[in-house]
Scaffold this motif. Structure first.
Motif, PDB file in Angstrom:
ATOM      1  N   VAL A  61       0.815  -1.217   0.000  1.00 13.30           N
ATOM      2  CA  VAL A  61       0.000   0.000   0.000  1.00 13.30           C
ATOM      3  C   VAL A  61       0.848   1.267   0.000  1.00 13.30           C
ATOM      4  N   VAL A  62       2.129   1.124   0.337  1.00 11.47           N
ATOM      5  CA  VAL A  62       3.071   2.243   0.263  1.00 11.47           C
ATOM      6  C   VAL A  62       4.248   1.784  -0.589  1.00 11.47           C
ATOM      7  N   LYS A  63       4.599   2.588  -1.575  1.00 16.24           N
ATOM      8  CA  LYS A  63       5.740   2.286  -2.442  1.00 16.24           C
ATOM      9  C   LYS A  63       6.625   3.515  -2.525  1.00 16.24           C
ATOM     10  N   VAL A  64       7.915   3.289  -2.351  1.00 15.96           N
ATOM     11  CA  VAL A  64       8.895   4.375  -2.427  1.00 15.96           C
ATOM     12  C   VAL A  64       9.906   4.018  -3.504  1.00 15.96           C
ATOM     13  N   ILE A  65      10.227   5.003  -4.326  1.00 16.86           N
ATOM     14  CA  ILE A  65      11.236   4.837  -5.371  1.00 16.86           C
ATOM     15  C   ILE A  65      12.355   5.828  -5.092  1.00 16.86           C
ATOM     16  N   ASP A  74       9.948   9.163  -5.807  1.00 16.29           N
ATOM     17  CA  ASP A  74       8.491   9.119  -5.741  1.00 16.29           C
ATOM     18  C   ASP A  74       8.048   8.333  -4.518  1.00 16.29           C
ATOM     19  N   ILE A  75       6.892   8.711  -3.990  1.00 11.47           N
ATOM     20  CA  ILE A  75       6.235   7.973  -2.925  1.00 11.47           C
ATOM     21  C   ILE A  75       4.787   7.807  -3.354  1.00 11.47           C
ATOM     22  N   GLU A  76       4.349   6.556  -3.406  1.00 11.45           N
ATOM     23  CA  GLU A  76       2.971   6.272  -3.771  1.00 11.45           C
ATOM     24  C   GLU A  76       2.262   5.678  -2.553  1.00 11.45           C
ATOM     25  N   ILE A  77       1.110   6.259  -2.225  1.00  6.63           N
ATOM     26  CA  ILE A  77       0.324   5.792  -1.092  1.00  6.63           C
ATOM     27  C   ILE A  77      -1.056   5.419  -1.606  1.00  6.63           C
ATOM     28  N   SER A  78      -1.450   4.194  -1.346  1.00  5.01           N
ATOM     29  CA  SER A  78      -2.732   3.693  -1.816  1.00  5.01           C
ATOM     30  C   SER A  78      -3.886   4.422  -1.129  1.00  5.01           C
ATOM     31  N   GLU A  79      -4.966   4.567  -1.858  1.00  4.61           N
ATOM     32  CA  GLU A  79      -6.161   5.203  -1.292  1.00  4.61           C
ATOM     33  C   GLU A  79      -6.760   4.368  -0.170  1.00  4.61           C
ATOM     34  N   LEU A  81      -5.438   3.615   2.376  1.00  8.04           N
ATOM     35  CA  LEU A  81      -4.938   4.156   3.642  1.00  8.04           C
ATOM     36  C   LEU A  81      -5.597   5.480   4.029  1.00  8.04           C
ATOM     37  N   ALA A  82      -6.619   5.898   3.306  1.00  6.06           N
ATOM     38  CA  ALA A  82      -7.251   7.187   3.556  1.00  6.06           C
ATOM     39  C   ALA A  82      -7.766   7.318   4.988  1.00  6.06           C
ATOM     40  N   ASP A  83      -8.241   6.233   5.555  1.00  8.69           N
ATOM     41  CA  ASP A  83      -8.798   6.288   6.907  1.00  8.69           C
ATOM     42  C   ASP A  83      -7.799   5.826   7.972  1.00  8.69           C
ATOM     43  N   GLU A  84      -6.576   5.534   7.553  1.00 10.74           N
ATOM     44  CA  GLU A  84      -5.568   5.022   8.487  1.00 10.74           C
ATOM     45  C   GLU A  84      -4.968   6.162   9.292  1.00 10.74           C
ATOM     46  N   GLU A  85      -4.496   5.847  10.475  1.00 12.96           N
ATOM     47  CA  GLU A  85      -3.862   6.849  11.325  1.00 12.96           C
ATOM     48  C   GLU A  85      -2.580   7.359  10.671  1.00 12.96           C
ATOM     49  N   PHE A  86      -2.296   8.617  10.896  1.00 18.71           N
ATOM     50  CA  PHE A  86      -1.121   9.256  10.304  1.00 18.71           C
ATOM     51  C   PHE A  86       0.166   8.551  10.720  1.00 18.71           C
ATOM     52  N   GLU A  87       0.288   8.193  11.995  1.00 16.56           N
ATOM     53  CA  GLU A  87       1.505   7.538  12.494  1.00 16.56           C
ATOM     54  C   GLU A  87       1.775   6.225  11.774  1.00 16.56           C
ATOM     55  N   ILE A  89       0.786   5.409   8.679  1.00 14.17           N
ATOM     56  CA  ILE A  89       1.208   5.742   7.316  1.00 14.17           C
ATOM     57  C   ILE A  89       2.660   6.218   7.320  1.00 14.17           C
ATOM     58  N   LYS A  90       2.998   7.055   8.285  1.00 20.56           N
ATOM     59  CA  LYS A  90       4.367   7.562   8.401  1.00 20.56           C
ATOM     60  C   LYS A  90       5.357   6.411   8.600  1.00 20.56           C
TER      61      LYS A  90
END
Length: 127
Positions: A61-65, A74-79, A81-87, A89-90
């Protein structure tokens, strides 16, 4: 002509300069080899700037290039994770970034070692 002395195994005391010439040739070859290796390493560094390494976390769900010169491209974050806590995702971003950087570093180390071995692999430098 110099007189031969038996105590020296019949060797002449006359200096021919052969060893000095051999040493000069060896030094010139070493310098040329060093220049070739430095050029190849410089070309490799340029190639690294465009080579990409990617890593994912959180099951993709998170991809970093990152590029080979360790810049985040680039950083790609899947949608998803929209409701996921910020911490959370970080933490996923950090994990994917560190993994991508590690891949780039490992590739650079391995390729640099290959180039170095190509030029000085068989030399015994007395180290």
């Amino acid at each position: 002509m110099a007189k031969k002395i038996r105590g020296l195994g019949g060797r002449s005391l006359k200096s021919s300069g052969g060893k000095k010439n051999d040493l000069m040739k060896l030094m010139q070859e070493a310098q040329k080899t060093q220049e070739l290796m430095e050029q190849e390493l410089k070309n490799f560094e340029n190639e690294l700037a465009i080579k990409e390494f990617e890593a994912t976390s959180g099951g993709g769900v998170v991809k970093v290039i990152v590029t080979g010169d360790l810049r985040v491209k680039d950083i790609e974050i899947s949608e998803e994770l929209a409701d996921e806590e910020f911490e959370i995702i970080k933490d996923m971003i950090i994990a994917a970034t560190n993994e991508a950087i590690d891949k780039a570093k490992q590739f650079k180390e391995e390729e640099t070692e290959k180039i170095t071995q190509k030029y000085i692999g068989g030399l015994n430098l007395g180290m």
